[in-house]
Scaffold this motif. Structure first.
Motif, short mmCIF file in Angstrom:
data_model
loop_
_atom_site.label_atom_id
_atom_site.label_comp_id
_atom_site.label_asym_id
_atom_site.label_seq_id
_atom_site.Cartn_x
_atom_site.Cartn_y
_atom_site.Cartn_z
N ALA A 24 0.84 -1.21 0.00
CA ALA A 24 0.00 0.00 0.00
C ALA A 24 0.87 1.25 0.00
O ALA A 24 1.77 1.39 0.84
N HIS A 25 0.60 2.14 -0.95
CA HIS A 25 1.28 3.44 -0.88
C HIS A 25 0.70 4.21 0.31
O HIS A 25 -0.48 4.05 0.66
N ALA A 26 1.55 5.05 0.90
CA ALA A 26 1.13 5.77 2.12
C ALA A 26 -0.03 6.73 1.89
O ALA A 26 -0.61 7.23 2.85
N TYR A 27 -0.40 7.00 0.63
CA TYR A 27 -1.56 7.87 0.38
C TYR A 27 -2.89 7.10 0.43
O TYR A 27 -3.94 7.69 0.17
N GLN A 28 -2.82 5.79 0.70
CA GLN A 28 -4.07 5.03 0.82
C GLN A 28 -4.71 5.31 2.18
O GLN A 28 -4.08 5.82 3.10
N SER A 29 -5.99 4.94 2.29
CA SER A 29 -6.71 5.26 3.53
C SER A 29 -6.26 4.35 4.68
O SER A 29 -5.72 3.25 4.45
N LEU A 58 -0.60 -7.56 -4.50
CA LEU A 58 -1.78 -6.72 -4.70
C LEU A 58 -1.36 -5.28 -4.40
O LEU A 58 -1.02 -4.95 -3.25
N MET A 59 -1.32 -4.44 -5.44
CA MET A 59 -0.84 -3.06 -5.28
C MET A 59 -2.01 -2.12 -5.02
O MET A 59 -2.87 -1.92 -5.88
N CYS A 60 -2.04 -1.55 -3.82
CA CYS A 60 -3.03 -0.53 -3.50
C CYS A 60 -2.33 0.81 -3.68
O CYS A 60 -1.55 1.24 -2.82
#
Ligand code: 13P
Ligand code: SF4
Length: 306
Positions: A24-29, A58-60
């Protein structure tokens, strides 16, 4: 109907059963970050994509991040959590335009921000992320650099590298450039004790006014190592929320209410769940030739940044 915690429990069970690594990129919720195996900036995500032991990633985040993961781990199945999640900056330059630029400036090394399509990466000498750009620009033997596509990150790098010539194109992140010098003035007046931390994708006048500029992970680390207890944050506003969760006793203020990346916000916890059930997302498919071409520039980044 599930509540957030129940859905998160199901996701954690499913990802283990199906051998899936959630990046998960840090801009995800926040609800997504809590079920992820790794949370971080683009540089950290690419390192993890290369080294994660699971068979499926799985790329969020947004499409270029999933493409980078596929290029680094071609033998793995890579799923982008939401098919419409793209980075507008990644497509600001076409391959034809880049080829023309290379013809115009044949003596320049082409440095591509990782926020680019795989097709553009295949035409470049080296990729950089916001966390690695400065170090790589310093280490590159080239004296002339064509930096695509973000002139704001590029200028921030240029200001700290001596003896090299830089060329930029017009463009930049449409989200970070919403932040203005007026925002800096207002928030500094409202919170005179707070430190101002910004992402180098911001406009030069905003970055110049900051106490620190760095990648999303850089900003999080700065807070971790600082004794200060108030911060104004000039990047995607989910970072304000994550920092508030991590340090509830400190105060965090958004530099601009407008700094919200709509693409990063497309993915929901339900999307993550459905991807694990095999009912959503998009499996990234790139031709072998494209993967090979783009990989050279990404590998060059990982080697320079070691
Ligand atoms: P990071 O390199 O900090 O992850 O930034 C990526 C990005 O898209 C910033 O807008
Ligand atoms: Fe792209 Fe900007 Fe969104 Fe980052 S914040 S993903 S650079 S549009």
């Amino acid at each position: 109907m599930f509540n957030t915690r129940e859905l998160q429990d199901k996701i954690v069970k499913l990802k283990q059963e199906k051998d899936v690594c959630i990046l998960a990129h840090a801009y995800q919720s926040q609800d997504i970050l809590e079920v992820a195996d790794y949370v971080g900036d683009s540089y950290g995500l690419s390192e993890l994509a290369k080294n994660a032991p699971q068979k499926t990633l799985l790329m969020c985040g947004v499409r270029f991040m999933a493409e980078t993961a596929k290029i680094l781990s071609p033998q793995k199945t890579v799923i982008l959590s939401h098919p419409q999640a793209g980075c507008p900056m990644a497509e600001q330059l076409s391959v034809e335009e880049l080829k023309q630029l290379k013809q115009n400036y044949p003596d320049h090394s082409v440095v591509a921000y990782i926020n680019t399509t795989a097709e553009l990466k295949a035409e470049c000498d080296v990729c950089v992320t916001s966390a690695s750009a400065l170090e790589i620009a310093k280490k590159l033997p080239a004296e002339k650099i064509l930096f695509i596509p973000d002139p704001n990150l590029g200028n921030w790098v240029k200001g700290q590298v001596e003896g090299k010539e830089f060329r930029f194109i017009e463009g930049g992140c449409p989200i970070h450039t919403r932040i203005t010098a007026e925002d800096v003035k207002r928030e500094r007046n409202l919170h005179p004790r707070a430190l101002l931390l910004v992402h180098p994708e911001c406009r030069p006048e905003v970055t110049a006014a900051a106490d620190y500029a760095g990648s999303t992970t850089g900003i999080m680390k700065y807070v971790k190592n600082s004794d200060a207890d108030e911060f104004i944050i000039g990047t995607e506003n989910s970072i304000v929320q994550h920092l508030q969760f991590e340090y509830p006793e400190k105060k965090f203020y958004a530099l601009s209410k407008a700094c919200i990346c709509e693409d990063m916000k497309l993915t929901t916890l339900a999307d993550v769940y459905n991807c694990l059930l095999g009912k959503g997302g998009e499996e990234i498919q790139l031709s072998d030739a494209l993967q090979k071409g783009a990989r050279k520039a990404i590998d060059a980044m990982l080697t320079y940044a070691k």
